[in-house]
Design an enzyme around this catalytic site. Structure first.
Site, PDB file in Angstrom:
ATOM      1  N   ARG A  44       0.893  -1.207   0.133  1.00 18.60           N
ATOM      2  CA  ARG A  44       0.106  -0.007   0.074  1.00 18.60           C
ATOM      3  C   ARG A  44       1.040   1.279  -0.052  1.00 18.60           C
ATOM      4  NH1 ARG A  44       2.457   1.887   3.717  1.00 18.60           N
ATOM      5  NH2 ARG A  44       0.873   3.288   3.929  1.00 18.60           N
ATOM      6  N   GLY A  45       0.321   2.341  -0.366  1.00 21.50           N
ATOM      7  CA  GLY A  45       0.988   3.372  -0.599  1.00 21.50           C
ATOM      8  C   GLY A  45       1.155   3.632  -1.908  1.00 21.50           C
ATOM      9  N   ARG A  85      -7.348  -0.637  -7.488  1.00 20.65           N
ATOM     10  CA  ARG A  85      -7.630   0.168  -6.466  1.00 20.65           C
ATOM     11  C   ARG A  85      -7.753   1.734  -7.169  1.00 20.65           C
ATOM     12  NH1 ARG A  85      -4.521   0.633  -1.059  1.00 20.65           N
ATOM     13  NH2 ARG A  85      -6.467   1.914  -0.419  1.00 20.65           N
ATOM     14  N   GLN A 192      -2.425   2.067   9.940  1.00 23.48           N
ATOM     15  CA  GLN A 192      -1.048   2.259   9.309  1.00 23.48           C
ATOM     16  C   GLN A 192      -0.181   2.907  10.193  1.00 23.48           C
ATOM     17  OE1 GLN A 192      -4.141   2.616   7.850  1.00 23.48           O
ATOM     18  NE2 GLN A 192      -4.022   2.149   5.656  1.00 23.48           N
ATOM     19  N   ASP A 233      -2.135  10.170  -2.358  1.00 24.42           N
ATOM     20  CA  ASP A 233      -2.331   9.298  -3.271  1.00 24.42           C
ATOM     21  C   ASP A 233      -2.848  10.133  -4.611  1.00 24.42           C
ATOM     22  OD1 ASP A 233      -2.787   6.374  -2.100  1.00 24.42           O
ATOM     23  OD2 ASP A 233      -3.073   7.993  -0.420  1.00 24.42           O
ATOM     24  N   ASN A 243      -5.865  11.869  -0.055  1.00 23.00           N
ATOM     25  CA  ASN A 243      -4.924  11.165   0.975  1.00 23.00           C
ATOM     26  C   ASN A 243      -5.612  10.474   1.879  1.00 23.00           C
ATOM     27  OD1 ASN A 243      -2.153  10.456   1.779  1.00 23.00           O
ATOM     28  ND2 ASN A 243      -2.620  11.603   3.578  1.00 23.00           N
ATOM     29  N   LYS A 244      -5.111   9.590   2.765  1.00 19.33           N
ATOM     30  CA  LYS A 244      -5.889   8.637   3.790  1.00 19.33           C
ATOM     31  C   LYS A 244      -6.753   9.234   4.424  1.00 19.33           C
ATOM     32  CE  LYS A 244      -5.247   5.391   3.897  1.00 19.33           C
ATOM     33  NZ  LYS A 244      -5.913   4.333   3.021  1.00 19.33           N
TER      34      LYS A 244
END
Length: 343
Positions: A44-45, A85, A192, A233, A243-244
């Site tokens: 991930r990332g 994704r 995370q 992202d 982003n998250k």
């Protein structure tokens, strides 16, 4: 430790769902296995997903059998990886780069095509490490002496080919003797920040304090945070940032407390095709990620859940975007265009 590495025609991937309890590498020999690893967040990332997908294309061509047209087959590999994704633009950037390379060499021998794609995937991987180090160097300019930095999720070596974006800035500050400490949000629902960022920083000997996501405002109010640095992202042409989930809340809190809020990302995370954050597709994940921690149920099993993996932070809350080409500041629409050579 390596996020991933290539050896003997196999992609060895650090299974990040096991961290920090277990350090385990999975051996991926097919593009389908790479796709599953992306969906399940073994990797991930945004930059790391892009690099993994590039190697997935290599595994795809290596798994080709002569029972169908190579281009049709590889297009299916491309689409399978692309559909894993929807939010992280580095995935599409890396796959498009791999497809472009294929089109350049499609008339060569099969062995030459396979070698060209492997070389391109290696280039994507190693270039990312260098880009992250440049991000760290530029980011160092905005870090005050004896700084306390708050970060969210994991935008470190584990989220990239190495060194990290937001944590690249942290590492550069640490190496320069400018860093006092880091506050890491735990980052629900998949933790995370707790599982990965805290682990990564402790491994490097960096002073890190873990906090729950809902403690960030109070920590800021105590004057314990000098700046916030997060990853991204996707960044749109007007400077909005996906982003998250939880990043948007942090940005508002930072603005309320007069704390600079920076986003760190390579140029490949900037999507000039999208005019604003409203255009970014936001992935919604399995409700059980919220109902459970690991395999343990923490909520009524029948309760409804809303589980977006990302949110969008409007550009007005962002002090600057730290890239490998320099720091972009408002007005973002104009200055992002300049970053890519536009006027």
């Amino acid at each position: 430790m390596d996020t991933m590495y290539w050896k003997d025609n196999t992609l060895f991937l650090l299974d990040q769902t096991k961290l920090p309890i277990e350090v385990k590498y999975v051996k991926l020999k097919t593009y389908e296995e790479v796709a599953e690893a992306i969906v399940s967040m073994k990797v991930r990332g945004a930059p790391a997903i892009g690099a993994a997908a590039a190697y997935g294309m290599v595994l795809g061509v290596m798994g080709y059998r002569n029972d169908q047209n190579l281009e049709v087959y590889l297009k299916n590999v491309y689409e399978t990886l692309k559909n894993t994704r929807p939010t992280a633009v580095n995935l599409f950037w890396a796959l498009d780069r791999m497809w472009k390379k294929y089109l350049e060499v499609k008339n060569q021998t099969f062995e030459e095509i396979a070698n060209a794609l492997l070389n391109e995937a290696n280039s994507i991987f190693y270039e990312d490490i260098e880009l992250n180090k440049k991000i760290g160097a530029y980011g160092l300019e905005v870090v005050p002496e004896n700084a306390s930095i708050l970060t969210h999720c994991n935008a470190g070596a584990l989220a990239t080919a190495g060194y990290g974006t937001a944590l690249g800035v942290v590492r550069a500050a640490f190496e320069a003797g400018k860093l006092r400490k880091v506050f890491a949000d735990e980052t629900r629902p998949l933790l995370q920040g707790a599982r990965l960022t805290a682990f990564e920083l402790l491994e490097d000997g960096i002073d890190v304090t873990l906090i729950c996501d809902n403690m960030a405002g109070y920590v800021m109010s105590l004057g314990l945070v000098d700046l916030v640095v997060v990853g991204a992202d996707r960044v749109t042409a007007n400077g909005d940032v996906a982003n998250k989930i939880g990043t948007y809340s942090l940005a508002i809190l930072a603005k309320e407390h007069g704390i600079p809020f920076y986003v760190a990302a390579p140029y490949s995370t900037i999507d000039l095709n999208l005019t604003s954050g409203q255009d970014i597709p936001i992935e919604e994940r399995n409700p059980d990620e919220v109902r459970k921690i690991g395999d343990r149920l923490i909520a009524p099993p029948q309760v409804k859940v809303f589980n977006p993996a990302f949110d969008v932070t409007p550009a007005k809350y962002i002090t600057g975007i730290i890239t490998d080409r320099g720091i972009v500041r408002p007005p973002y629409k104009e200055n992002i265009k300049k970053l890519f050579g536009g006027k």
